[in-house]
Design an enzyme around this catalytic site. Structure first.
Site, PDB file in Angstrom:
ATOM      1  N   LYS A   1      -5.703 -13.299  11.218  1.00 41.96           N
ATOM      2  CA  LYS A   1      -5.176 -12.208  12.047  1.00 41.96           C
ATOM      3  C   LYS A   1      -4.644 -12.702  13.410  1.00 41.96           C
ATOM      4  CE  LYS A   1      -5.529  -8.437   9.406  1.00 41.96           C
ATOM      5  NZ  LYS A   1      -6.642  -8.386   8.522  1.00 41.96           N
TER       6      LYS A   1
ATOM      7  N   TYR B   1     -14.301  -4.877   4.024  1.00 40.16           N
ATOM      8  CA  TYR B   1     -12.984  -5.267   3.513  1.00 40.16           C
ATOM      9  C   TYR B   1     -12.815  -6.770   3.736  1.00 40.16           C
ATOM     10  CZ  TYR B   1      -8.031  -5.992   2.948  1.00 40.16           C
ATOM     11  OH  TYR B   1      -6.825  -6.490   2.515  1.00 40.16           O
TER      12      TYR B   1
ATOM     13  N   ASP C   1     -17.115 -12.955   8.100  1.00 39.57           N
ATOM     14  CA  ASP C   1     -15.662 -12.787   8.031  1.00 39.57           C
ATOM     15  C   ASP C   1     -15.212 -12.221   9.384  1.00 39.57           C
ATOM     16  OD1 ASP C   1     -13.059 -12.060   7.650  1.00 39.57           O
ATOM     17  OD2 ASP C   1     -13.383 -10.984   5.769  1.00 39.57           O
TER      18      ASP C   1
ATOM     19  N   TYR D   1       0.815  -1.223   0.000  1.00 33.97           N
ATOM     20  CA  TYR D   1       0.000   0.000   0.000  1.00 33.97           C
ATOM     21  C   TYR D   1       0.845   1.267   0.000  1.00 33.97           C
ATOM     22  CZ  TYR D   1      -3.244  -3.515   1.871  1.00 33.97           C
ATOM     23  OH  TYR D   1      -3.994  -4.635   2.079  1.00 33.97           O
TER      24      TYR D   1
HETATM   25  C1  PLP Z   1      -7.082  -8.554   7.129  1.00 33.03           C
HETATM   26  C2  PLP Z   1      -8.400  -9.029   6.698  1.00 33.03           C
HETATM   27  C3  PLP Z   1      -8.541  -9.883   5.595  1.00 33.03           C
HETATM   28  C4  PLP Z   1      -7.389 -10.308   4.742  1.00 33.03           C
HETATM   29  O1  PLP Z   1      -6.442 -11.036   5.452  1.00 33.03           O
HETATM   30  P1  PLP Z   1      -4.957 -11.198   4.844  1.00 33.03           P
HETATM   31  O2  PLP Z   1      -4.292 -12.130   5.793  1.00 33.03           O
HETATM   32  O3  PLP Z   1      -4.360  -9.829   4.845  1.00 33.03           O
HETATM   33  O4  PLP Z   1      -5.096 -11.755   3.476  1.00 33.03           O
HETATM   34  C5  PLP Z   1      -9.818 -10.314   5.274  1.00 33.03           C
HETATM   35  N1  PLP Z   1     -10.886  -9.943   5.998  1.00 33.03           N
HETATM   36  C6  PLP Z   1     -10.789  -9.131   7.071  1.00 33.03           C
HETATM   37  C7  PLP Z   1     -12.011  -8.773   7.841  1.00 33.03           C
HETATM   38  C8  PLP Z   1      -9.534  -8.632   7.451  1.00 33.03           C
HETATM   39  O5  PLP Z   1      -9.439  -7.808   8.513  1.00 33.03           O
END
Ligand code: PLP
Length: 442
Positions: free
Chosen positions: A292, A169, A263, A41
């Site tokens: 995460k 996201y 998610d 980024y």
């Molecule tokens: C960070 C994130 C992703 C992507 O995860 P990466 O390990 O960076 O590919 C997807 N969804 C959410 C909600 C996120 O916070």
């Protein structure tokens, strides 16, 4: 020969604080490294050069010049137990000696087996079948493939699209970019590459609920699933919504016979105050993604967890009904050992109490931002603190935070904190105090 990077400006390499030991000479690996590494980024020509970091401990980053910064980001909110927790380090070291990695193609090992069993026990209802991957984006890709193939396996044709939400996201890969917010995301830039998905407003009120209901009524038989970050839309701007929104989504998904996917890559593992956001909402999705904080910020690992109903759609004598996915490093034993050790810490240490204490302290201390020039909103949920501004000079703010001895990384129009749950009250006060002070100087 590498062209020397425009980023190498010695006077700028690690901020301008008075504690610099030797600002004119970055470590020997830095200039060449900066000429070869492509950072995320970042416009490599003009971005503020990255800080050379050589060690971490607790809630601190140690820079090459010996300076320590209090970390308000916890490395994209992964390091929930603070950095270098000895229990995770010992577990990974043990696993490294026994067996760093074997593929899951035809093989299974104890760290992955135990982790899947523990995640199934922690998650509500019958979310009990765990597919491991190595990054959050891929976990979401797998969730999407799982949903589409679920319908194909069930003999239902044409359900290949997803409904996702403005402000959301879900990752940076091709499939997941298409379900991110279209304005902030890369929809326009990569038009032609991205599959066309349906981006709606979250059903926050009567009007938006009716609009979503209409959409599902008209196009329901194209829709494989509804994809949402429950309670907090993270990287799209740290936007909060309440449990009622998720209850509406569950009801709509059921009424129109589609799958609901949560998610929880951002919200999972205590960040919003409960172990998972779905616990607080009292809503069980059909598929849920995690990453995460899964390994306590140590190793890359992600998981896509399916309910029994979804998994049953793949349970068959037909080899074509098998889930068609399998990353090389899926279920890496080191990463699974780290994740198991991280779950031990959630059992043994009062993480959720710590989140509550962080929430209370941030609520009190960030309140001082209300009324500062340009501050539009201050909001806190769990261990997430957000100050939203009318506009942000990001490079200037970043430099001021480093001068103040903290690592805070504003994006879009927000300044946020997602600290380790183990952060001390003094370090947290340093973070909130720096935000108040830096924003007062604007
Ligand atoms: C960070 C994130 C992703 C992507 O995860 P990466 O390990 O960076 O590919 C997807 N969804 C959410 C909600 C996120 O916070």
């Amino acid at each position: 020969m590498a062209r020397p990077s425009a980023l190498v400006r010695p006077s700028r390499w690690s901020g301008t604080g008075p504690a610099l030991r030797d600002p004119a000479s970055p470590p020997d690996w830095y200039p060449d490294g900066l000429a070869h590494v492509w950072l995320p980024y970042a416009q490599m020509k003009t971005a503020v050069p990255p800080l050379p970091v050589v060690a971490t401990h607790g809630s601190r980053l140690v820079l090459a010049n010996g300076r320590e910064l209090v970390d308000g980001v916890a490395s994209w909110w992964t390091a929930c137990h603070g950095y270098n927790h000895p229990h995770i380090a010992a577990a990974v070291a043990r696993q490294l000696r026994a067996m760093p990695h074997v593929m899951l193609g035809g093989l299974l090992h104890e760290p992955a087996a135990r982790l899947a069993t523990r995640l199934a026990a922690l998650l509500p209802a019958d979310l009990e079948r765990v597919f491991f991957t190595d990054s959050g984006s891929v976990a979401v890709e797998v969730a999407m493939k799982m949903a589409v193939q679920y319908w194909i396996n069930s003999g239902v044709r044409g359900r290949t699209r997803f409904v996702a939400f403005r402000g959301g996201y879900h990752g940076d890969t091709t499939g997941t970019m298409a379900v991110c917010d279209p304005d902030d995301g890369m929809h326009r830039l990569f038009h032609g590459l991205l599959p066309e998905q349906i981006i709606a407003d979250l059903p926050r009120d009567e009007e938006t609920t009716a609009a979503l209901e209409r959409l599902l009524g008209e196009r329901g038989d194209e829709i494989a699933g509804i994809l949402v970050e429950p309670l907090v839309q993270g990287a799209g701007g740290m936007l909060f919504h309440d449990a009622a929104v998720l209850q509406r989504l569950r009801a709509l998904a059921d009424r129109h016979g589609t799958l609901l996917i949560f998610d929880e890559i951002f919200t999972g593992f205590g960040r919003t105050g409960t172990m998972f956001a779905c616990d607080a909402a009292g809503v069980v999705p059909d598929i849920l993604t995690l990453s995460k904080a899964l390994t306590g910020g140590t190793l890359p690992l992600a998981a896509t967890v399916a309910s029994r109903r979804v998994f049953d759609g793949f349970w068959s004598d037909d080899p074509m009904h098998a889930l068609m996915h399998g990353p090389t490093f899926m279920g890496n034993a080191l990463a699974c050992a780290a994740a198991n050790a991280s779950l031990d810490l959630f059992e043994r240490e009062p993480r959720l109490d710590q989140v509550r204490a962080i929430e209370a302290q941030m609520t009190t201390e960030l309140a001082a931002c209300r009324g500062l020039p340009g501050v539009v909103d201050v909001r806190v949920r769990g261990a997430i603190g957000v100050v939203e501004l009318d506009r942000v000079d990001i490079p200037a703010l970043k430099a001021r935070f480093v001068e103040a001895g903290v690592y805070v990384r504003p994006f879009g129009r927000i300044v946020y904190l997602t600290p380790a749950f183990t952060i001390g009250t003094a370090d947290l006060a340093r973070l909130t105090g720096s935000i108040v002070r830096v924003l007062s100087m604007r």
